[in-house]
Design an enzyme around this catalytic site. Sequence first.
Site, PDB file in Angstrom:
ATOM      1  N   HIS A 150       0.284  -7.535  -4.807  1.00 52.16           N
ATOM      2  CA  HIS A 150       0.806  -6.351  -4.434  1.00 52.16           C
ATOM      3  C   HIS A 150       2.274  -7.364  -3.292  1.00 52.16           C
ATOM      4  O   HIS A 150       1.832  -8.501  -3.069  1.00 52.16           O
ATOM      5  CB  HIS A 150       0.534  -5.413  -3.339  1.00 52.16           C
ATOM      6  CG  HIS A 150      -0.053  -4.366  -4.443  1.00 52.16           C
ATOM      7  ND1 HIS A 150      -1.601  -4.587  -4.812  1.00 52.16           N
ATOM      8  CD2 HIS A 150       0.424  -3.323  -4.848  1.00 52.16           C
ATOM      9  CE1 HIS A 150      -1.660  -3.477  -5.740  1.00 52.16           C
ATOM     10  NE2 HIS A 150      -0.573  -2.592  -5.851  1.00 52.16           N
ATOM     11  N   LYS A 154       2.640  -4.298   1.843  1.00 56.12           N
ATOM     12  CA  LYS A 154       1.576  -3.235   1.669  1.00 56.12           C
ATOM     13  C   LYS A 154       0.643  -3.545   2.807  1.00 56.12           C
ATOM     14  O   LYS A 154       0.338  -4.559   2.986  1.00 56.12           O
ATOM     15  CB  LYS A 154       0.971  -3.601   0.233  1.00 56.12           C
ATOM     16  CG  LYS A 154      -0.237  -2.412   0.086  1.00 56.12           C
ATOM     17  CD  LYS A 154      -0.488  -2.720  -1.514  1.00 56.12           C
ATOM     18  CE  LYS A 154      -2.020  -1.512  -1.822  1.00 56.12           C
ATOM     19  NZ  LYS A 154      -1.290  -0.415  -1.473  1.00 56.12           N
TER      20      LYS A 154
END
Length: 261
Positions: A150, A154
């Site tokens: 990600h 995040k």
Amino acid sequence: MTPTLNICVAGASGRMGRMILQAAREQPDMQAVAALSHALSASIGEVIAGIAVTADAKAGIELCDVLIDFSRPEVSLENLAICVTLGKPAVVGTTGLSAAQFGQLQAFAAQIPIVFSANMSLGVNVLQRLVELGAKALRDQADIEIIETHHSQKVDAPSGTALMLGRAAAAAQDQTLDDIAVMSREGIIGVRKPGTIGFSTVRGGDVIGDHTVLFAAKGERIELTHRAQSRTTYAHGALQAAQFVAKAKPSLYSMMDVLGI
């Protein structure tokens, strides 16, 4: 004429919240009537897709038919408590819930219909079904590893989607993920313990979300991968979930229920 479904979006100033508000604006049978963020947010008063962001959760939820919540665990639970009081259904895509927080969510679902999923894309939910099939068929013949990537912003790890896939694999083998998950490896760790599910986390750049489930057997391996190219797939999944939950009875539902797979 199809009645208009009024939605309230919590976590409105985040990536997903903004995307959902914009996607709702493009739907002929749906409209956003409230956009929520926390009281200290710099986005309070900002207009997103025609809706001014507010911190008054109760007032916003009162206006809607369905709450869509992509905020933070503690905020989601506060909003769900309001939904219970007002008798409003909810769609929750918040990740990072602890076991205790998930237990609270389940308790709320006994009183109102809630769709909860760490990932609302059609592709990821098809992937989950394939993971269940692979785990059930291979059982102790293959080691299972889950690798997720990600963007650098995040805040939770492993991702909610990775945990969702891990739980699906564990359940297919009549196990619970808490009992068999290996979340990190460092140093002299010894040989891999059979029956465990390993997780690897990668963070960097602006990657929306990549997930691979690896079944590594002797002489062969299966790699099931989903790569998100746009957050719009999550937004449209959330809106589809809202349409489903608006007509549902009190219970906890998944995107499998929404998609009928």
